[in-house]
Scaffold this motif. Structure first.
Motif, PDB file in Angstrom:
ATOM      1  N   LYS A  89      -3.505   0.914   0.059  1.00 17.84           N
ATOM      2  CA  LYS A  89      -4.795   1.230  -0.544  1.00 17.84           C
ATOM      3  C   LYS A  89      -5.936   1.337   0.470  1.00 17.84           C
ATOM      4  O   LYS A  89      -7.057   1.696   0.099  1.00 17.84           O
ATOM      5  N   THR A  90      -5.628   1.032   1.720  1.00 18.63           N
ATOM      6  CA  THR A  90      -6.647   1.249   2.755  1.00 18.63           C
ATOM      7  C   THR A  90      -6.227   2.355   3.730  1.00 18.63           C
ATOM      8  O   THR A  90      -6.854   2.538   4.766  1.00 18.63           O
ATOM      9  N   THR A  91      -5.166   3.061   3.380  1.00 19.60           N
ATOM     10  CA  THR A  91      -4.720   4.179   4.225  1.00 19.60           C
ATOM     11  C   THR A  91      -5.086   5.478   3.529  1.00 19.60           C
ATOM     12  O   THR A  91      -4.628   5.751   2.428  1.00 19.60           O
ATOM     13  N   ASN A  92      -5.883   6.287   4.195  1.00 20.71           N
ATOM     14  CA  ASN A  92      -6.432   7.480   3.553  1.00 20.71           C
ATOM     15  C   ASN A  92      -5.409   8.388   2.881  1.00 20.71           C
ATOM     16  O   ASN A  92      -5.613   8.824   1.757  1.00 20.71           O
ATOM     17  N   ASP A  93      -4.324   8.671   3.563  1.00 18.29           N
ATOM     18  CA  ASP A  93      -3.338   9.589   2.986  1.00 18.29           C
ATOM     19  C   ASP A  93      -2.579   9.008   1.813  1.00 18.29           C
ATOM     20  O   ASP A  93      -1.934   9.733   1.069  1.00 18.29           O
ATOM     21  N   LEU A  94      -2.612   7.689   1.685  1.00 16.17           N
ATOM     22  CA  LEU A  94      -1.743   7.030   0.698  1.00 16.17           C
ATOM     23  C   LEU A  94      -2.505   6.385  -0.454  1.00 16.17           C
ATOM     24  O   LEU A  94      -1.935   6.114  -1.505  1.00 16.17           O
ATOM     25  N   LYS A  95      -3.786   6.140  -0.295  1.00 16.37           N
ATOM     26  CA  LYS A  95      -4.517   5.304  -1.247  1.00 16.37           C
ATOM     27  C   LYS A  95      -4.612   5.891  -2.651  1.00 16.37           C
ATOM     28  O   LYS A  95      -4.885   5.176  -3.605  1.00 16.37           O
ATOM     29  N   THR A  96      -4.413   7.206  -2.777  1.00 13.52           N
ATOM     30  CA  THR A  96      -4.502   7.785  -4.117  1.00 13.52           C
ATOM     31  C   THR A  96      -3.197   7.675  -4.908  1.00 13.52           C
ATOM     32  O   THR A  96      -3.142   8.081  -6.071  1.00 13.52           O
ATOM     33  N   ILE A  97      -2.158   7.154  -4.297  1.00 17.57           N
ATOM     34  CA  ILE A  97      -0.884   7.010  -5.026  1.00 17.57           C
ATOM     35  C   ILE A  97      -0.992   5.836  -5.993  1.00 17.57           C
ATOM     36  O   ILE A  97      -1.311   4.715  -5.592  1.00 17.57           O
ATOM     37  N   PRO A  98      -0.738   6.069  -7.298  1.00 21.28           N
ATOM     38  CA  PRO A  98      -0.791   4.959  -8.255  1.00 21.28           C
ATOM     39  C   PRO A  98       0.275   3.913  -7.932  1.00 21.28           C
ATOM     40  O   PRO A  98       1.420   4.262  -7.643  1.00 21.28           O
ATOM     41  N   ILE A  99      -0.148   2.675  -7.968  1.00 21.77           N
ATOM     42  CA  ILE A  99       0.778   1.578  -7.702  1.00 21.77           C
ATOM     43  C   ILE A  99       0.880   0.689  -8.929  1.00 21.77           C
ATOM     44  O   ILE A  99      -0.121   0.159  -9.417  1.00 21.77           O
ATOM     45  N   VAL A 100       2.101   0.559  -9.412  1.00 26.56           N
ATOM     46  CA  VAL A 100       2.388  -0.310 -10.545  1.00 26.56           C
ATOM     47  C   VAL A 100       3.031  -1.578  -9.995  1.00 26.56           C
ATOM     48  O   VAL A 100       4.145  -1.524  -9.466  1.00 26.56           O
ATOM     49  N   ILE A 101       2.330  -2.681 -10.100  1.00 26.78           N
ATOM     50  CA  ILE A 101       2.937  -3.954  -9.701  1.00 26.78           C
ATOM     51  C   ILE A 101       3.926  -4.321 -10.803  1.00 26.78           C
ATOM     52  O   ILE A 101       3.568  -4.322 -11.998  1.00 26.78           O
ATOM     53  N   LEU A 102       5.157  -4.603 -10.423  1.00 19.18           N
ATOM     54  CA  LEU A 102       6.186  -4.976 -11.397  1.00 19.18           C
ATOM     55  C   LEU A 102       6.845  -6.229 -10.847  1.00 19.18           C
ATOM     56  O   LEU A 102       7.648  -6.179  -9.911  1.00 19.18           O
ATOM     57  N   THR A 103       6.477  -7.358 -11.407  1.00 19.50           N
ATOM     58  CA  THR A 103       6.802  -8.620 -10.754  1.00 19.50           C
ATOM     59  C   THR A 103       7.077  -9.718 -11.760  1.00 19.50           C
ATOM     60  O   THR A 103       6.765  -9.580 -12.954  1.00 19.50           O
ATOM     61  N   THR A 104       7.660 -10.815 -11.280  1.00 24.50           N
ATOM     62  CA  THR A 104       7.924 -11.935 -12.189  1.00 24.50           C
ATOM     63  C   THR A 104       6.682 -12.820 -12.365  1.00 24.50           C
ATOM     64  O   THR A 104       6.575 -13.530 -13.345  1.00 24.50           O
ATOM     65  N   SER A 105       5.745 -12.740 -11.435  1.00 19.41           N
ATOM     66  CA  SER A 105       4.624 -13.673 -11.478  1.00 19.41           C
ATOM     67  C   SER A 105       3.601 -13.350 -12.560  1.00 19.41           C
ATOM     68  O   SER A 105       3.123 -12.215 -12.664  1.00 19.41           O
ATOM     69  N   GLU A 106       3.256 -14.377 -13.324  1.00 18.24           N
ATOM     70  CA  GLU A 106       2.185 -14.253 -14.323  1.00 18.24           C
ATOM     71  C   GLU A 106       0.929 -14.976 -13.878  1.00 18.24           C
ATOM     72  O   GLU A 106       0.026 -15.179 -14.691  1.00 18.24           O
TER      73      GLU A 106
END
Lengths: 158, 151
Positions: A89-106
């Motif tokens: 999210k701090t890399t210009n070429d990559l920051k627009t890619i949607p990121i879905v966190i999928l994790t066990t932690s609540e």
């Protein structure tokens, strides 16, 4: 304006998941979606960054494709998910890619930190198999409906 | 049993939309599936800014935490992208999911939205039934599955 995907279009998914059972479940879930997906699976945070930044053995690999979406576990070996998130999210070429966190932690702290570092979504992996599959089916909603996202190379095909 | 943070009571869904027809569709569509959230509609960017960044802080009672923001891009007075930027740069609102709901499928608009940390970008279907189906899915995904940060 149609929101249906072009039938020739394939959604490129980067799956960052160290648990092999979860990885398999997720890939199967993605294969059930209306939209066709192509999944690149990496097993730790370092490999995720190497892939995205085209480092090391990915540097000259023509099979490396910029993903349309990243499914990211938080608990990962080598480089953890939060660090991966921060870097993307701090890399210009990559920051627009949607990121879905999928994790066990609540944990509230994990959730707040993820959003703080610009995670697009945060999903908790259900413990029960059926519920997990239900989540994956509904994740198809997110994948199907999201307006596509910057394509640097519209002609890229896996 | 859903976790506390996914329960919808005591949350507001903010709808920032200038087209009255769309606004009505969205509010009705969400109300059909909403459980106990309050849906609040603001009809242009300036009203949105004034609501979110008031000159005088409003009293705490009566202000429910915002669980989700649906934001059109094409807004009069202050446009959607500007509203998005202000939300996402503000520590009080930064953690709130903002879903862009726009007629535009233009790649530049999509790119700008994601660059300014929109959580998602949805293109409004022209078909009424599809629009409603999408709203139901939006609610299911963003208010049920998606975990929100507690303020």
């Amino acid at each position: 304006m149609s929101t249906k995907k072009n039938p020739g279009e394939i959604m490129k998914v980067l799956l960052v998941e160290d648990d092999p059972g979860h990885a398999e479940l997720i890939q199967r879930g993605l294969s059930r979606h209306k939209i066709r997906t192509w999944v690149k699976h990496v097993k730790d945070g370092e490999e995720a960054l190497d892939y995205l930044l085209r480092r090391k053995h990915f540097a000259d690999d023509p099979a490396v494709l910029r993903p349309d979406i990243i499914l990211l576990d938080l608990r990962l070996p080598k480089v953890d998910g939060l660090e991966v998130l921060k870097q993307i999210k701090t890399t210009n070429d990559l920051k627009t890619i949607p990121i879905v966190i999928l994790t066990t932690s609540e944990s509230d702290q994990d959730i707040a930190r993820a959003y703080h570092h610009r995670a697009n979504n945060y999903l908790v992996k259900p413990i029960h198999f059926d519920k997990f599959n239900e989540l994956l089916d509904d994740l198809g909603f997110y994948c199907n409906w999201i307006g596509n996202i910057t394509k640097n190379d519209q002609n890229e095909q896996p | 049993m859903p976790a506390v943070r996914t329960l919808c009571a005591n949350q507001t869904i903010l709808v920032i939309e200038d087209d009255p027809g769309h606004a009505e569709l969205i509010i009705r569509g969400l109300s059909n599936v909403a459980r106990a959230e309050t849906i609040r509609h603001l009809s242009d960017g300036e009203k949105a800014i004034r609501f979110l960044f008031p000159d005088q802080p409003s009293p705490v009672e009566g202000q429910l935490p915002i669980g989700l923001i649906l934001l059109d891009l094409r807004l009069p007075r202050v446009d959607g992208l500007e509203v998005l930027k202000r939300i996402k740069q503000n520590p009080a609102y930064r953690l709130i999911p903002v879903v862009i709901l726009s007629t535009s499928a233009d790649h530049n608009d999509i790119h700008s939205a994601y660059e300014n940390f929109a959580n998602s970008y949805l293109v409004k279907p022209t078909d009424f039934d599809q629009f409603n189906a999408m709203l139901s899915d939006v609610h299911n995904y963003w208010m049920d599955w998606n975990q929100r940060a507690i303020n």
